[in-house]
Design a protein around this motif. Structure first.
Motif, mmCIF file in Angstrom:
data_model
loop_
_atom_site.group_PDB
_atom_site.id
_atom_site.type_symbol
_atom_site.label_atom_id
_atom_site.label_comp_id
_atom_site.label_asym_id
_atom_site.label_seq_id
_atom_site.Cartn_x
_atom_site.Cartn_y
_atom_site.Cartn_z
ATOM 1 N N VAL A 30 0.859 -1.195 0.000
ATOM 2 C CA VAL A 30 0.000 0.000 0.000
ATOM 3 C C VAL A 30 0.886 1.232 0.000
ATOM 4 C CG1 VAL A 30 -1.966 -0.980 1.256
ATOM 5 C CG2 VAL A 30 -0.126 0.112 2.527
ATOM 6 N N GLU A 35 5.741 3.536 1.251
ATOM 7 C CA GLU A 35 4.996 2.331 0.865
ATOM 8 C C GLU A 35 5.312 1.230 1.875
ATOM 9 O OE1 GLU A 35 5.093 1.478 -3.664
ATOM 10 O OE2 GLU A 35 6.855 2.708 -3.216
ATOM 11 N N GLU A 39 -4.936 1.629 -0.884
ATOM 12 C CA GLU A 39 -4.589 0.238 -1.223
ATOM 13 C C GLU A 39 -4.515 0.114 -2.735
ATOM 14 O OE1 GLU A 39 -5.371 -3.006 0.937
ATOM 15 O OE2 GLU A 39 -6.389 -2.080 2.618
#
Lengths: 387, 387
Positions: free
Chosen positions: A285, A338, A386
């Protein structure tokens, strides 16, 4: 142990203990002398310095047999990172062969029977959080490996064990004195420990960053600065002039990359490995900023724990890739970092952990408030996308 | 005392002790309720926040009778700064008159017989560096002054007592719990403590900065941000909306400046005083940078000690005027800071002290080395220009 906690150890006692601990296991005496070595007090996530330092120093013709640990409380240890590139559980004879070929190695120290008393102490120490044995613990291993010249990195800052330069100086002096009594020349450097080193955190993401830096010439400035400074300390011991520039040249010219490739091959790995060839977690994500501003700080402890919730170091593919570091400007909606994971449920676990934590503070540089206690805290400075 | 050091105090014990300490002296019960108050754990040089906060809060119509100390180990306490503008050794009846007129005051608490047991404890505590009494020490004074709402500033960072946000949260929670038991609503804020607040350090230089900020509209961003955040906590207690903006408006509109002038006059000072009218040391030197780069850090401890060697707080005219703060760009030859003193020999003493210390680190933002231990340190990052 309890007695130690209350009374500490004198340098002389520490020296006797270090020697005795070293002698509980194998002592290395047959490698080409002199032996150079490096140790970090640790605690900074993403600190992949050793994996670059060893090739730089070995490329300069010095012998540096680096034994490292796996991570216990960190997202990655040097052995975990290196294991993304090649085997690290070598025995003493295999290590000797690697060193003879390449001047350096990056191996796991755990199977080597170097100062095994230390490993027993660590098990008792850990639950008690006892510090007096830190010095003998480090130095007994260095004595066992036969180190003559040692640079010790003391990361210093908010999210690490050593919080101030004064504490670093105190600890550093002890290492230097203990080194003298053991016949090891020690130099200590206090380095910026307030935020992760480089951008990758977690074994595979860090290994990728090492290869990008040494093979592709695309390395983070802080990492290169750290490696070249630590190398220059060892180069000073060797009598080389202008050590920092020499280290930078070795990195820039690709000689360090070539040396790393040689070491990978000698340890039994694939010398043709590329950064992109190291698998990273299929689940990921992006965490985006909810506001514009500057990154005022990054919380090492939260970064570490998030990477661990995502599966690091056991899942080598898990970790965090920072897009922004302290003082960087951020626009609303830009990616801050991330998270990568091997398994979806671990990614979810990391996200759940993050919701209750402050990872990064985005604000204006003159903003004075670090946190309000305990008003409902605004935990939602970023939103999660996401993908 | 030794027992306290080993066993600490429970919150309940601290509450009993605070009440008992408060009752050893005068208790204020007759002022207009509710009473708002502010306390700082301190340690940051140049932190003149109270001198701005009191006028801002009083201008909003809230009652804030601020008693402060003189500096013991700092270059200036609030009482030392304020004394550059007006008398601060008022008795209880005089203070009441000031409060009735203006809603606020900025006075020395030492002569007021508020929780005098605390003053005795402080004398014993100091040589022993005992901490458990910090909470009762602060809270007994607040109880004695009759505070209902209290904001506590916990400066957090390298050069101050509280080094991490986690420590600030722990200490803050204790204050909040102790406040509850004493009937005082407490809110704590952890603020950036890594470098001085604003640019002036030392009583007169700080008083000048306060006047410039409130009367001339030329204030440092960090100081204004800190004051408006702390004010907004008190405004929240009062049920005011958008407290931070309200505080900024009160500063910007000149209402805070007007209120400070009223307080100065009510305490017996000259209400027409201007920043330039406050004398600062006739002896001064400029410290210039020997290289170009960015200010990576400022050492609070060295700044404090230099200002004290120059004569602060006893010589109100002595202190340091920073030209550069952390993250500022610096060109070779540019002034980093000035030192002011009343007497030439004290200026020399300050310069002598400086030669063995690192005040500021000038470098590039990605430079990782904080200090090398103990190689001959480069102490000469700036050169000194006497004038």
């Amino acid at each position: 142990m309890i007695g130690l906690y209350h009374h500490g150890l004198s340098v002389q006692e520490a020296a006797y203990l270090s020697r005795a601990m070293a002698q509980t296991g194998k002592m290395i005496t047959t490698w080409k002398k002199p032996i150079y070595d490096k140790h970090s007090i640790g605690g900074v996530p993403g600190d992949k310095t050793s994996m670059l330092l060893v090739p730089v120093v070995a490329a300069a013709g010095l012998t540096i047999p680096k034994t490292s640990s796996r991570a216990i409380t960190a997202p990655a240890g040097t052995a975990d990172r290196m294991e993304c590139l090649c085997p690290v559980s070598l025995d003493i004879n295999e290590i000797k062969r690697v060193i003879e070929k390449t001047n350096g190695c990056l191996v796991w120290g755990g199977a080597l029977d170097l100062a095994p008393a230390d490993d027993i102490f660590i098990e008792i120490e850990y639950p008690l959080s006892i510090d007096p044995l830190l010095l003998p613990s480090v130095m007994s291993k260095k004595k066992a490996i036969g180190a003559n010249y040692l640079v010790i990195d003391i990361p210093t800052g908010k999210g690490v064990k050593v919080k101030t330069i004064a504490e670093a100086q105190e600890l550093g002096s002890k290492f230097i004195h203990l080194g003298k009594k053991l016949g090891i020349s020690v130099e200590c450097v206090s380095t910026l420990g307030d935020q992760p080193v480089g951008y990758g955190i977690g074994p595979a993401l860090e290994a990728r960053e090492v290869l990008r830096t040494l093979l592709e010439g695309r390395g983070p400035a802080d990492l290169i600065d750290k490696v070249s400074n630590l190398a220059s300390v060892l180069f000073d011991f060797a009598g080389f002039k202008d050590g920092k520039q020499k280290a930078l040249d070795i990195i820039k010219s690709g000689r360090a990359g070539k040396k790393l490739t040689e070491i990978i091959e000698a340890q039994g790995g694939n010398p043709k490995i590329k950064a992109e060839g190291i698998p990273i977690g299929p689940e990921s994500v992006e965490i985006k900023s909810r506001k514009s501003g500057q990154v005022l700080w990054i919380n090492n402890r939260v970064i570490t724990q998030t990477a661990r919730e995502a599966g690091a170091p056991k899942d080598k593919e898990a970790g965090i890739l920072l897009h922004k570091k302290t003082n960087d400007n951020v626009k609303k909606g830009e990616t801050l970092f991330e998270i990568y994971a091997k398994k979806k449920h671990k990614l979810k676990r990391a996200l759940k952990f993050l919701r209750t934590q402050d990872v990064m503070k985005i604000g204006k540089p003159h903003e004075m408030v670090l946190t309000e206690i305990p008003k409902e805290e605004e935990k939602e400075e970023f939103f999660i996308l996401e993908r």
